[in-house]
Design a protein around this motif. Sequence first.
Motif, PDB file in Angstrom:
ATOM      1  N   PRO A 254      70.373   1.033  65.929  1.00  0.00           N
ATOM      2  CA  PRO A 254      71.805   0.788  65.748  1.00  0.00           C
ATOM      3  C   PRO A 254      72.144  -0.702  65.684  1.00  0.00           C
ATOM      4  N   PHE A 255      71.180  -1.582  65.907  1.00  0.00           N
ATOM      5  CA  PHE A 255      71.470  -3.017  65.819  1.00  0.00           C
ATOM      6  C   PHE A 255      70.284  -3.716  65.171  1.00  0.00           C
ATOM      7  N   GLU A 256      70.523  -4.953  64.749  1.00  0.00           N
ATOM      8  CA  GLU A 256      69.429  -5.733  64.199  1.00  0.00           C
ATOM      9  C   GLU A 256      68.751  -6.502  65.323  1.00  0.00           C
ATOM     10  N   LEU A 257      67.435  -6.528  65.285  1.00  0.00           N
ATOM     11  CA  LEU A 257      66.699  -7.268  66.317  1.00  0.00           C
ATOM     12  C   LEU A 257      66.986  -8.758  66.200  1.00  0.00           C
ATOM     13  N   THR A 258      66.994  -9.444  67.322  1.00  0.00           N
ATOM     14  CA  THR A 258      67.133 -10.899  67.278  1.00  0.00           C
ATOM     15  C   THR A 258      65.812 -11.483  66.773  1.00  0.00           C
ATOM     16  N   ASP A 259      65.862 -12.761  66.374  1.00  0.00           N
ATOM     17  CA  ASP A 259      64.639 -13.392  65.861  1.00  0.00           C
ATOM     18  C   ASP A 259      63.525 -13.371  66.904  1.00  0.00           C
ATOM     19  N   GLY A 284      61.345 -12.462  79.206  1.00  0.00           N
ATOM     20  CA  GLY A 284      62.673 -12.588  78.623  1.00  0.00           C
ATOM     21  C   GLY A 284      63.709 -12.399  79.691  1.00  0.00           C
ATOM     22  N   ASP A 285      64.759 -13.173  79.583  1.00  0.00           N
ATOM     23  CA  ASP A 285      65.804 -13.129  80.577  1.00  0.00           C
ATOM     24  C   ASP A 285      66.402 -11.724  80.654  1.00  0.00           C
ATOM     25  N   VAL A 286      67.061 -11.435  81.758  1.00  0.00           N
ATOM     26  CA  VAL A 286      67.727 -10.147  81.889  1.00  0.00           C
ATOM     27  C   VAL A 286      68.682  -9.949  80.723  1.00  0.00           C
ATOM     28  N   GLY A 287      68.643  -8.765  80.147  1.00  0.00           N
ATOM     29  CA  GLY A 287      69.549  -8.446  79.068  1.00  0.00           C
ATOM     30  C   GLY A 287      69.132  -8.978  77.703  1.00  0.00           C
ATOM     31  N   SER A 288      67.968  -9.603  77.624  1.00  0.00           N
ATOM     32  CA  SER A 288      67.544 -10.189  76.356  1.00  0.00           C
ATOM     33  C   SER A 288      66.989  -9.135  75.411  1.00  0.00           C
ATOM     34  N   GLY A 289      66.775  -7.919  75.928  1.00  0.00           N
ATOM     35  CA  GLY A 289      66.346  -6.826  75.060  1.00  0.00           C
ATOM     36  C   GLY A 289      64.838  -6.631  74.984  1.00  0.00           C
ATOM     37  N   LYS A 290      64.197  -6.668  76.145  1.00  0.00           N
ATOM     38  CA  LYS A 290      62.759  -6.422  76.177  1.00  0.00           C
ATOM     39  C   LYS A 290      62.453  -4.944  75.966  1.00  0.00           C
ATOM     40  N   THR A 291      63.348  -4.105  76.494  1.00  0.00           N
ATOM     41  CA  THR A 291      63.067  -2.673  76.481  1.00  0.00           C
ATOM     42  C   THR A 291      62.836  -2.139  75.071  1.00  0.00           C
ATOM     43  N   ILE A 292      63.668  -2.568  74.140  1.00  0.00           N
ATOM     44  CA  ILE A 292      63.517  -2.041  72.783  1.00  0.00           C
ATOM     45  C   ILE A 292      62.199  -2.519  72.166  1.00  0.00           C
ATOM     46  N   VAL A 293      61.798  -3.737  72.530  1.00  0.00           N
ATOM     47  CA  VAL A 293      60.524  -4.268  72.036  1.00  0.00           C
ATOM     48  C   VAL A 293      59.372  -3.392  72.537  1.00  0.00           C
ATOM     49  N   MET A 434      69.650 -14.358  73.256  1.00  0.00           N
ATOM     50  CA  MET A 434      70.322 -13.123  73.640  1.00  0.00           C
ATOM     51  C   MET A 434      70.785 -12.363  72.392  1.00  0.00           C
ATOM     52  N   PRO A 435      70.938 -11.037  72.490  1.00  0.00           N
ATOM     53  CA  PRO A 435      71.447 -10.281  71.347  1.00  0.00           C
ATOM     54  C   PRO A 435      72.765 -10.864  70.851  1.00  0.00           C
ATOM     55  N   LYS A 436      72.981 -10.740  69.566  1.00  0.00           N
ATOM     56  CA  LYS A 436      74.181 -11.305  68.924  1.00  0.00           C
ATOM     57  C   LYS A 436      75.459 -10.882  69.624  1.00  0.00           C
ATOM     58  N   GLY A 437      76.402 -11.795  69.666  1.00  0.00           N
ATOM     59  CA  GLY A 437      77.706 -11.442  70.204  1.00  0.00           C
ATOM     60  C   GLY A 437      77.792 -11.561  71.717  1.00  0.00           C
ATOM     61  N   ARG A 438      76.644 -11.820  72.364  1.00  0.00           N
ATOM     62  CA  ARG A 438      76.711 -11.965  73.823  1.00  0.00           C
ATOM     63  C   ARG A 438      77.394 -13.276  74.186  1.00  0.00           C
ATOM     64  N   LYS A 439      78.282 -13.191  75.158  1.00  0.00           N
ATOM     65  CA  LYS A 439      78.920 -14.422  75.621  1.00  0.00           C
ATOM     66  C   LYS A 439      78.359 -14.755  76.988  1.00  0.00           C
ATOM     67  N   ILE A 539      69.120  -2.468  86.027  1.00  0.00           N
ATOM     68  CA  ILE A 539      70.213  -1.553  85.717  1.00  0.00           C
ATOM     69  C   ILE A 539      70.962  -2.009  84.472  1.00  0.00           C
ATOM     70  N   ASN A 540      71.335  -1.061  83.643  1.00  0.00           N
ATOM     71  CA  ASN A 540      71.992  -1.409  82.395  1.00  0.00           C
ATOM     72  C   ASN A 540      73.280  -0.614  82.205  1.00  0.00           C
ATOM     73  N   VAL A 541      74.389  -1.232  82.556  1.00  0.00           N
ATOM     74  CA  VAL A 541      75.689  -0.608  82.305  1.00  0.00           C
ATOM     75  C   VAL A 541      76.507  -1.620  81.502  1.00  0.00           C
ATOM     76  N   PRO A 542      76.390  -1.553  80.175  1.00  0.00           N
ATOM     77  CA  PRO A 542      77.011  -2.591  79.332  1.00  0.00           C
ATOM     78  C   PRO A 542      78.516  -2.721  79.539  1.00  0.00           C
ATOM     79  N   ASN A 543      79.156  -1.662  79.993  1.00  0.00           N
ATOM     80  CA  ASN A 543      80.605  -1.712  80.187  1.00  0.00           C
ATOM     81  C   ASN A 543      81.018  -2.553  81.409  1.00  0.00           C
ATOM     82  N   GLY A 568      77.580  -9.067  81.411  1.00  0.00           N
ATOM     83  CA  GLY A 568      77.329  -9.824  80.189  1.00  0.00           C
ATOM     84  C   GLY A 568      76.360  -9.109  79.276  1.00  0.00           C
ATOM     85  N   ARG A 569      76.359  -7.789  79.346  1.00  0.00           N
ATOM     86  CA  ARG A 569      75.413  -7.023  78.541  1.00  0.00           C
ATOM     87  C   ARG A 569      76.056  -6.362  77.333  1.00  0.00           C
ATOM     88  N   SER A 570      77.181  -6.882  76.905  1.00  0.00           N
ATOM     89  CA  SER A 570      77.823  -6.365  75.695  1.00  0.00           C
ATOM     90  C   SER A 570      78.526  -7.547  75.041  1.00  0.00           C
TER      91      SER A 570
END
Length: 657
Positions: A254-259, A284-293, A434-439, A539-543, A568-570
């Motif tokens: 559902p998303f494009e992988l970061t570089d 990778g830092d927390v929330g950087s998206g290791k799981t999908i890798v 970090m994944p795109k759009g993360r602030k 734990i991952n609760v993006p909301n 900061g996970r969304s």
Amino acid sequence: MPVMYQVITPPTPIEDLKGVGPKLRDKLLELDIKDVNDVVFTLPSGHENLTVMDLREAAHNDKVTVAGTIQTEPALAYFRGGKNRLTVFMEINGMYVKVIFFNQPYLKDKLKVGETVKISGKFQRHKLEINAQRLIYDDSGGYRVKYSLGGVMHSKTFSKLVAQVFENAIFNYDLPEDLKGKYRLLSIREALWRLHFPGNPHDINEARRTIKFYELFIFQLQLMEKRRRERVRNERYIVDYDVGALRTFIDTLPFELTDDQKRSVNEICRDLKQNVSMHRLLQGDVGSGKTIVAGIASYAVKTIGEQTALMVPTEVLANQHFQSFLEIFDGLLNIAKLTGNTSKKEKAGILAALRSGEIDLVIGTHALIEDDVAFNRLSLIITDEQHRFGVNQRKRLNDRAYRKNVLYMTATPIPRTLSITTFGDMDISIIKEMPKGRKPVETYWRRFEETDEVLDALEAEMKKGHNAYIVAPLIEESETLDLKNVQEIFQVFTDRFGEENVELVHGRMKPDEKEAGMRRFESHEKPVLVSTTVIEVGINVPNATFMVIFNAERFGLSTLHQLRGRVGRSDKQSYCVLISDPKTENAKLRMDIMTSTTDGFELSERDLEMRGPGDYFGVRQSGLPQFKVADLAEDYRVLEHARMSAIEYSAKMEGDG
Ligand code: ADP
Ligand code: MG
């Protein structure tokens, strides 16, 4: 991995030394001194400068070695219990000084009026007194060398053994000549000699510099050797996965992988296709998206009908991963979860399906390394939060592999110095972006008395339909008055937001209670979660967009950073408020650092600076090497040079061989 200290071959055992009988041998063995190499590498714990100085230049409380003439007959006084004191006046550098020896009554006959003697001791300038330690007989000057031998033997006796080794042994190993030239280093023999028998401070410094380089250089060579051994080439390690199927899968995400994610995926896939076993750390830092890798890697393995095991340190994390993988792989992978909580019946089914190969991916805790777990074809092993497992635990899983490809994941950014030393034998993939759009999480530091304002801010977030984590450090009433415990804090939040909105989860609860609580939080049934640090890992609760950490000063930088990583996970702006009335400068500094950066690597460097490497890893990483002279926090540059040198050296050796 212990550093090898071997420069003398053959490493003659200590009992072959003159004067070492069975009794002394046993004592030395107790100190882990087994052969001549151990003898010369038992470095002095201190050097006492016995060069005579001018007392007029000494400051109060200085340790001094001085010479002077005896002015009075020594007076000996005894106290209760046989203790005694010998007092004599001496003229030293034109001063009339009272010299006191405690419990050395036999010196009475050696101190004769008119004679010049040398003494060492502590100078009490305002009383013009020296609390003398020793009367120095030999006239050699120089240094007295001290060894930490746990009271097993005298430093002097040990010195003689060292001298004997230098006299008889041949030092066969030395640093390569070009390195000695390039870095202006001594030979190992010379450096060791100067440390054991120093002539001046310069000698000692030069010698330490050489030994420091030597240990880091040797250590790097050892790591490279280990790496070579582990990367055995064998057709068997090749996972010839279906590239097309993998591409299609990545395209449907559902998303494009970061570089950084793409690069990591490529590195892992290249490892899989190679005929060497994979041994890679994914940092990778927390929330950087290791799981999908990791997920993509397990899918690759599945395309040739083989299996992946993912081991995680906690039940909660196993559940979390299980849920995310079910979502990612809806129908594509057959996934099972195995933990200490899995019922007997269910477990029997899972074990059978693992053996038959029906399960593609198993996610579990330590339950995965129990004896009855066997696989059909386990070809990828992933360990999350790898530092939480011991070497043996990891090995127990790795040993079950059909094709040994190992991927370690860690969300603890590791300072470069430490990753070179501890993970020098692994390949490393790093996800920094970090994944795109993360602030970046906006972080604030507030005092306890400002808690009400924080609650107002939280209410605003709740109105937007967001979740919030409230972290409290303790479960029970604490002795420290101002420490807010979790029950008390829970009360504050239920008073304000109502029980129907606030969930409580802490470490003392049963796993299924915790689980249920987490689910109510995740589903937004209860948007506020008050908890202890059980939420630290994964734990991952993006909301969730709001986090409050009470008594933040109680946590180290890395824990605070891990905690903050839960928000900061969304693409929504998130906030983290540290509530703290710090009492120490160090604690204040931590609050300031936390509010000034969200970069995990920068934080880890600051953390290392503040705590030093031993503490940094603490019990988490017992694999940290012990050096005799080198200090990982300070000797970063030397380490880099030693590492480059080791790489060049071993390339040359391979070329020659
Ligand atoms: P980590 O394990 O590194 O802490 P996760 O793998 O849990 O991080 O990822 C955090 C969140 O980011 C998850 O919800 C995940 O689905 C999402 N995510 C991962 N990669 C991307 C990406 N490239 N773009 C957008 N979201 C992503
Ligand atoms: Mg993770």
